[in-house]
Scaffold this motif. Sequence first.
Motif, short mmCIF file in Angstrom:
data_model
loop_
_atom_site.label_atom_id
_atom_site.label_comp_id
_atom_site.label_asym_id
_atom_site.label_seq_id
_atom_site.Cartn_x
_atom_site.Cartn_y
_atom_site.Cartn_z
N LEU A 120 0.83 -1.20 0.00
CA LEU A 120 0.00 0.00 0.00
C LEU A 120 0.87 1.25 0.00
N LEU A 121 1.92 1.25 0.81
CA LEU A 121 2.83 2.40 0.84
C LEU A 121 3.51 2.59 -0.51
N GLU A 122 3.89 1.48 -1.15
CA GLU A 122 4.51 1.55 -2.47
C GLU A 122 3.57 2.21 -3.48
N ARG A 123 2.29 1.80 -3.44
CA ARG A 123 1.31 2.37 -4.37
C ARG A 123 1.14 3.87 -4.15
N LEU A 124 1.14 4.30 -2.90
CA LEU A 124 0.98 5.72 -2.60
C LEU A 124 2.21 6.52 -3.01
N LEU A 125 3.38 5.92 -2.87
CA LEU A 125 4.62 6.62 -3.24
C LEU A 125 4.72 6.84 -4.74
N ILE A 126 4.33 5.84 -5.51
CA ILE A 126 4.46 5.97 -6.98
C ILE A 126 3.20 6.55 -7.61
N GLY A 127 2.12 6.61 -6.85
CA GLY A 127 0.85 7.12 -7.39
C GLY A 127 0.76 8.62 -7.32
N THR A 128 1.73 9.31 -7.91
CA THR A 128 1.73 10.77 -7.85
C THR A 128 0.77 11.38 -8.87
N SER A 129 0.38 10.60 -9.88
CA SER A 129 -0.60 11.06 -10.86
C SER A 129 -1.99 10.57 -10.45
N GLU A 130 -3.00 11.31 -10.85
CA GLU A 130 -4.37 10.94 -10.53
C GLU A 130 -4.98 10.09 -11.65
N TYR A 131 -5.88 9.18 -11.30
CA TYR A 131 -6.63 8.40 -12.27
C TYR A 131 -8.00 9.06 -12.43
N PRO A 132 -8.35 9.48 -13.65
CA PRO A 132 -9.64 10.16 -13.85
C PRO A 132 -10.86 9.45 -13.26
N PRO A 133 -10.98 8.10 -13.36
CA PRO A 133 -12.15 7.45 -12.75
C PRO A 133 -12.21 7.64 -11.24
N VAL A 134 -11.04 7.60 -10.58
CA VAL A 134 -10.98 7.81 -9.13
C VAL A 134 -11.31 9.27 -8.81
N CYS A 135 -10.81 10.19 -9.65
CA CYS A 135 -11.13 11.61 -9.46
C CYS A 135 -12.64 11.82 -9.50
N ALA A 136 -13.31 11.14 -10.43
CA ALA A 136 -14.76 11.29 -10.58
C ALA A 136 -15.50 10.81 -9.33
N ILE A 137 -15.04 9.70 -8.77
CA ILE A 137 -15.69 9.14 -7.57
C ILE A 137 -15.46 10.06 -6.36
#
Length: 323
Positions: free
Chosen positions: A261-278
């Motif tokens: 989970l920490l790895e995903r948060l560290l590399i997830g610096t860009s947003e995913y439009p579907p998640v933005c919509a939710i």
Amino acid sequence: MNGEELTEQETALYDRQIRVWGADAQRRLSKSHILVYGMKGTVAEFCKNIVLAGVGSVTLVDDREVTEEALSANFLILPDENLYHGKTLAEVCCNSLKEFNPMVHVSVEKGDISTFGVEFFGKFDAVVVSCCSLAKKKLINQKCQKLPKRVAFYTVDCRGCCGEIFVDLKDYKYSKKKLEETVECQLEFPSFEDTISVPWKALPKRVSKLYFAMRVIEQFEDAEGRNPGETSIADLPGVLKLRKELCETNSVNESQIPDALLERLLIGTSEYPPVCAIIGGILGQEVIKAISGKGDPLKNFFFFDAMDGKGLIEDISEPKPVS
């Protein structure tokens, strides 16, 4: 809107939603003023939702320049560079939002939001901040708390496929339908600083792992002097070290904050439009509820992880003493 009643034009435009939440709620919305800081993809979704709902005004604050990363998730930024060259994110988004609903006043405020005085925030009914450091979130929330009137405060963060919303409505009174009658309710919300200061061992055992993971990343960025999202997988050793220290201090097992989970948060610096919509949709709904005074508000964290598709509400508050 200067008068107490909705105009014919407003009644016609908002007819469908008036049928859902009533004319009184729509009047409150039409007189409300919203301040928004940090124009990322999630915030763009939120702004679109409240502008279409018919709030009175939206003020945007974000002096950053448009980047390729911003283009990937923020649909308010048109792909033609000639339309945004030399303009700030707030200015570009402002121009696009005006087209969604000309009856809503959308404007830009320039400057460092952390230097704005308490009285500035008093002009608004709700303040929404994103892309904020830990210190800036605390500072803005403190200024809203100092005001004699209630100013709803929200933080929203989206990292890759994960996101969170924090809500502070101070002492909040609202009504809701229960069977055939309307019931008056009241909730007390802790500030952001008080919330994250609650000892982890005092929290329920099944609290979302995202809550702990986001606090670790937040504190890591704060300690390193980084802006939100300025992380990479190269930071994992330092983050794991901080996790170990925080878990030992709070008497919490490290398994509560998985490495993956920490790895995903560290590399997830860009947003995913579907998640933005939710996330943006949930946030818009919460602000509308807070302004209209109708429906149970979210208290006080919402978490979403696209990996399992779950959205969780967590009440992170100091446990009340047993009388």
